[in-house]
Motif scaffolding. Structure first.
Motif, PDB file in Angstrom:
ATOM      1  N   GLY A 115       2.508  -8.986   0.463  1.00 44.84           N
ATOM      2  CA  GLY A 115       1.802  -7.753   0.594  1.00 44.84           C
ATOM      3  C   GLY A 115       1.936  -7.654   2.001  1.00 44.84           C
ATOM      4  N   TYR A 116       2.725  -6.930   2.553  1.00 40.48           N
ATOM      5  CA  TYR A 116       2.174  -6.282   4.043  1.00 40.48           C
ATOM      6  C   TYR A 116       1.925  -5.060   4.305  1.00 40.48           C
ATOM      7  CZ  TYR A 116       7.408  -4.181   4.121  1.00 40.48           C
ATOM      8  OH  TYR A 116       8.053  -3.446   4.119  1.00 40.48           O
ATOM      9  N   HIS A 117       1.009  -4.645   5.055  1.00 45.25           N
ATOM     10  CA  HIS A 117       1.123  -2.928   5.549  1.00 45.25           C
ATOM     11  C   HIS A 117       0.909  -2.676   6.810  1.00 45.25           C
ATOM     12  CE1 HIS A 117      -0.638   1.310   5.315  1.00 45.25           C
ATOM     13  NE2 HIS A 117      -1.367   1.436   6.245  1.00 45.25           N
ATOM     14  N   VAL A 118       2.201  -1.909   7.478  1.00 49.03           N
ATOM     15  CA  VAL A 118       2.096  -1.838   8.636  1.00 49.03           C
ATOM     16  C   VAL A 118       1.109  -0.889   9.753  1.00 49.03           C
ATOM     17  CG1 VAL A 118       3.937  -1.031  10.758  1.00 49.03           C
ATOM     18  CG2 VAL A 118       4.595  -2.092   8.845  1.00 49.03           C
ATOM     19  N   ILE A 119       0.324  -0.987  10.075  1.00 50.34           N
ATOM     20  CA  ILE A 119      -1.077   0.071  10.842  1.00 50.34           C
ATOM     21  C   ILE A 119      -0.226   0.500  12.471  1.00 50.34           C
ATOM     22  CG2 ILE A 119      -2.873  -1.116   8.894  1.00 50.34           C
ATOM     23  CD1 ILE A 119      -3.798  -3.121  11.771  1.00 50.34           C
ATOM     24  N   PRO A 120      -1.424   1.680  12.542  1.00 49.80           N
ATOM     25  CA  PRO A 120      -0.776   2.051  14.160  1.00 49.80           C
ATOM     26  C   PRO A 120      -1.678   0.825  15.178  1.00 49.80           C
ATOM     27  CG  PRO A 120      -1.706   3.822  12.719  1.00 49.80           C
ATOM     28  CD  PRO A 120      -2.101   2.460  11.827  1.00 49.80           C
ATOM     29  N   GLU A 121      -0.656   1.185  16.345  1.00 47.78           N
ATOM     30  CA  GLU A 121      -1.388  -0.029  17.651  1.00 47.78           C
ATOM     31  C   GLU A 121      -2.924   0.072  17.942  1.00 47.78           C
ATOM     32  OE1 GLU A 121      -0.460  -2.685  19.187  1.00 47.78           O
ATOM     33  OE2 GLU A 121       0.940  -1.279  18.789  1.00 47.78           O
ATOM     34  N   GLN A 122      -3.199   1.647  17.458  1.00 52.11           N
ATOM     35  CA  GLN A 122      -4.702   1.522  17.570  1.00 52.11           C
ATOM     36  C   GLN A 122      -5.564   1.047  16.853  1.00 52.11           C
ATOM     37  OE1 GLN A 122      -2.789   3.986  17.969  1.00 52.11           O
ATOM     38  NE2 GLN A 122      -3.477   5.424  16.594  1.00 52.11           N
ATOM     39  N   THR A 123      -4.917   0.555  15.675  1.00 47.76           N
ATOM     40  CA  THR A 123      -6.188   0.623  14.475  1.00 47.76           C
ATOM     41  C   THR A 123      -6.137  -1.211  14.560  1.00 47.76           C
ATOM     42  OG1 THR A 123      -5.704   2.545  13.367  1.00 47.76           O
ATOM     43  CG2 THR A 123      -6.524   0.882  12.143  1.00 47.76           C
ATOM     44  N   ALA A 124      -7.111  -1.507  14.651  1.00 51.29           N
ATOM     45  CA  ALA A 124      -7.500  -3.105  14.052  1.00 51.29           C
ATOM     46  C   ALA A 124      -7.222  -3.257  12.915  1.00 51.29           C
ATOM     47  CB  ALA A 124      -9.146  -3.475  14.957  1.00 51.29           C
ATOM     48  N   ALA A 125      -6.970  -4.598  12.749  1.00 49.30           N
ATOM     49  CA  ALA A 125      -6.148  -5.367  11.577  1.00 49.30           C
ATOM     50  C   ALA A 125      -7.338  -5.341  10.919  1.00 49.30           C
ATOM     51  CB  ALA A 125      -5.554  -6.825  11.735  1.00 49.30           C
ATOM     52  N   LEU A 179       0.844  -1.304  -0.077  1.00 48.21           N
ATOM     53  CA  LEU A 179      -0.274   0.038   0.227  1.00 48.21           C
ATOM     54  C   LEU A 179       0.374   0.982   0.316  1.00 48.21           C
ATOM     55  CD1 LEU A 179      -3.117  -0.853   2.366  1.00 48.21           C
ATOM     56  CD2 LEU A 179      -2.898  -0.490  -0.572  1.00 48.21           C
ATOM     57  N   GLU A 180       2.210   1.167   0.288  1.00 53.70           N
ATOM     58  CA  GLU A 180       3.327   2.567   0.312  1.00 53.70           C
ATOM     59  C   GLU A 180       3.680   2.534  -1.359  1.00 53.70           C
ATOM     60  OE1 GLU A 180       5.999   1.947   3.037  1.00 53.70           O
ATOM     61  OE2 GLU A 180       5.024   1.830   4.713  1.00 53.70           O
ATOM     62  N   GLY A 181       3.346   1.805  -2.136  1.00 49.28           N
ATOM     63  CA  GLY A 181       3.629   1.371  -3.386  1.00 49.28           C
ATOM     64  C   GLY A 181       4.989   1.463  -3.787  1.00 49.28           C
ATOM     65  N   GLU A 182       5.396   0.421  -2.767  1.00 52.30           N
ATOM     66  CA  GLU A 182       6.532  -0.558  -3.178  1.00 52.30           C
ATOM     67  C   GLU A 182       6.342  -1.799  -4.608  1.00 52.30           C
ATOM     68  OE1 GLU A 182      10.615  -2.428  -1.490  1.00 52.30           O
ATOM     69  OE2 GLU A 182       8.346  -2.462   0.156  1.00 52.30           O
ATOM     70  N   PRO A 183       7.200  -1.064  -5.247  1.00 48.57           N
ATOM     71  CA  PRO A 183       7.398  -1.817  -6.629  1.00 48.57           C
ATOM     72  C   PRO A 183       7.515  -3.314  -6.504  1.00 48.57           C
ATOM     73  CG  PRO A 183       8.572  -0.098  -6.914  1.00 48.57           C
ATOM     74  CD  PRO A 183       7.844   0.022  -5.508  1.00 48.57           C
ATOM     75  N   LEU A 184       7.616  -4.039  -7.521  1.00 50.81           N
ATOM     76  CA  LEU A 184       9.022  -5.476  -7.874  1.00 50.81           C
ATOM     77  C   LEU A 184       9.493  -4.500  -8.017  1.00 50.81           C
ATOM     78  CD1 LEU A 184       8.587  -8.060  -7.359  1.00 50.81           C
ATOM     79  CD2 LEU A 184       7.514  -8.577 -10.132  1.00 50.81           C
ATOM     80  N   PRO A 185      11.107  -5.136  -8.052  1.00 50.41           N
ATOM     81  CA  PRO A 185      11.703  -4.725  -8.165  1.00 50.41           C
ATOM     82  C   PRO A 185      12.609  -5.117  -9.722  1.00 50.41           C
ATOM     83  CG  PRO A 185      12.225  -4.850  -5.828  1.00 50.41           C
ATOM     84  CD  PRO A 185      11.481  -5.362  -6.329  1.00 50.41           C
ATOM     85  N   THR A 186      12.916  -4.106 -10.808  1.00 51.72           N
ATOM     86  CA  THR A 186      13.131  -4.423 -12.105  1.00 51.72           C
ATOM     87  C   THR A 186      14.023  -5.621 -11.994  1.00 51.72           C
ATOM     88  OG1 THR A 186      13.376  -2.189 -12.961  1.00 51.72           O
ATOM     89  CG2 THR A 186      14.439  -4.036 -14.236  1.00 51.72           C
ATOM     90  N   GLY A 187      14.032  -6.249 -12.796  1.00 53.01           N
ATOM     91  CA  GLY A 187      15.180  -7.546 -13.099  1.00 53.01           C
ATOM     92  C   GLY A 187      14.723  -8.838 -11.646  1.00 53.01           C
TER      93      GLY A 187
END
Length: 253
Positions: A49-59, A27-35
């Motif tokens: 694919g991971y996204h780190v959420i704030p502690e107070q936010t439920a997954a 979700l941060e837009g990290e692409p699959l690197p070239t090659g």
């Protein structure tokens, strides 16, 4: 922490395909690197694919809000890997702790290696840095699994430990080379290099500059500490190419 696990790729039928974890901040837009697709064309890729959420936010809340978008991005990346020949299974994870999540996925999927994802324009030559810290068989399984059917040139490199001689290092790498040949590698594609080095990380980074990717074993008992800030990351930062970090075998207990 919650994660979505679509059905495993039904094409994963070849036990010789090494499992490689590829973590992306989707979700941060990290692409699959070239090659990367070419590098992992013969692998079974566990695409996380991971996204780190704030502690107070439920997954569950994050998943309801962003899950569909994140999964669409993840499947697009998976498609590029499959097109190159890899088998792929995807995991979408919303977590408060990235490191713990990566550790868990490595062990759940019995991943032989983790990719530190930098880009490369081509994959013609690979540096395999061997220090004896991870079982040699795990290194050779990865190298042969990825490159036995290719024309990639592989340099087996060993920086001497304290008390080792050049002859000791050459004997060590000769055994590794023989194992790779038995696993299907062309002996003409295998070079052996042994040298004295005051700092192994500096020596590996220097050698890496003339290669397209690096394979090296973890040296710290903590998998993710190593991947996200120890020698493999240092090497990746210096030569700006992909690093495959071979993992220790999980203890039987």
């Amino acid at each position: 922490m919650t994660d979505t696990a679509p059905p495993d790729d039904p094409t994963r039928t070849d036990p010789d395909r090494p499992a490689v974890l590829v973590p992306l901040a989707v979700l941060e837009g990290e692409p699959l690197p070239t090659g990367t697709p070419d590098l992992l064309a013969n692998a079974h890729v566990v695409l996380s694919g991971y996204h780190v959420i704030p502690e107070q936010t439920a997954a569950e809340q994050a998943r309801a809000q962003f899950g569909e978008t994140a999964m669409a991005k993840l499947e697009a990346v998976a498609g590029a890997l499959r097109d190159a020949g890899a088998t792929v299974e995807t995991r979408l994870v919303f977590t408060h702790d990235r490191e713990t999540t990566i550790d868990r996925l490595i062990y759940e999927h019995d991943c032989l290696a983790v990719l530190v994802p930098n880009g490369t324009e081509r994959v013609d030559s690979v540096l395999v840095a061997l220090r004896g810290t991870v079982g040699v068989g795990r290194n050779t399984r990865l190298v042969a699994g990825l490159f036995a059917e290719s024309d990639v040139a592989v340099t087996l490199y060993h920086a001497l430990n304290d008390g080792e001689t050049i002859a000791d290092g050459e004997a060590f790498l000769t055994g590794v080379r023989s194992d790779l040949v038995e696993r299907g590698m062309d002996p003409d594609d295998l070079e052996v290099v042994v040298e004295e080095a005051e700092a192994a990380v500096d020596a590996i980074a220097g050698r890496a500059e003339s290669h397209d990717a690096v394979i090296m074993g973890e040296t710290d008992p903590s998998v993710t500490t190593f991947v996200f800030g120890m020698p493999a990351e240092q090497v990746a930062e210096r030569f700006l190419g992909p690093v495959l970090v071979v993992q220790r075998e999980r203890p039987a207990e």
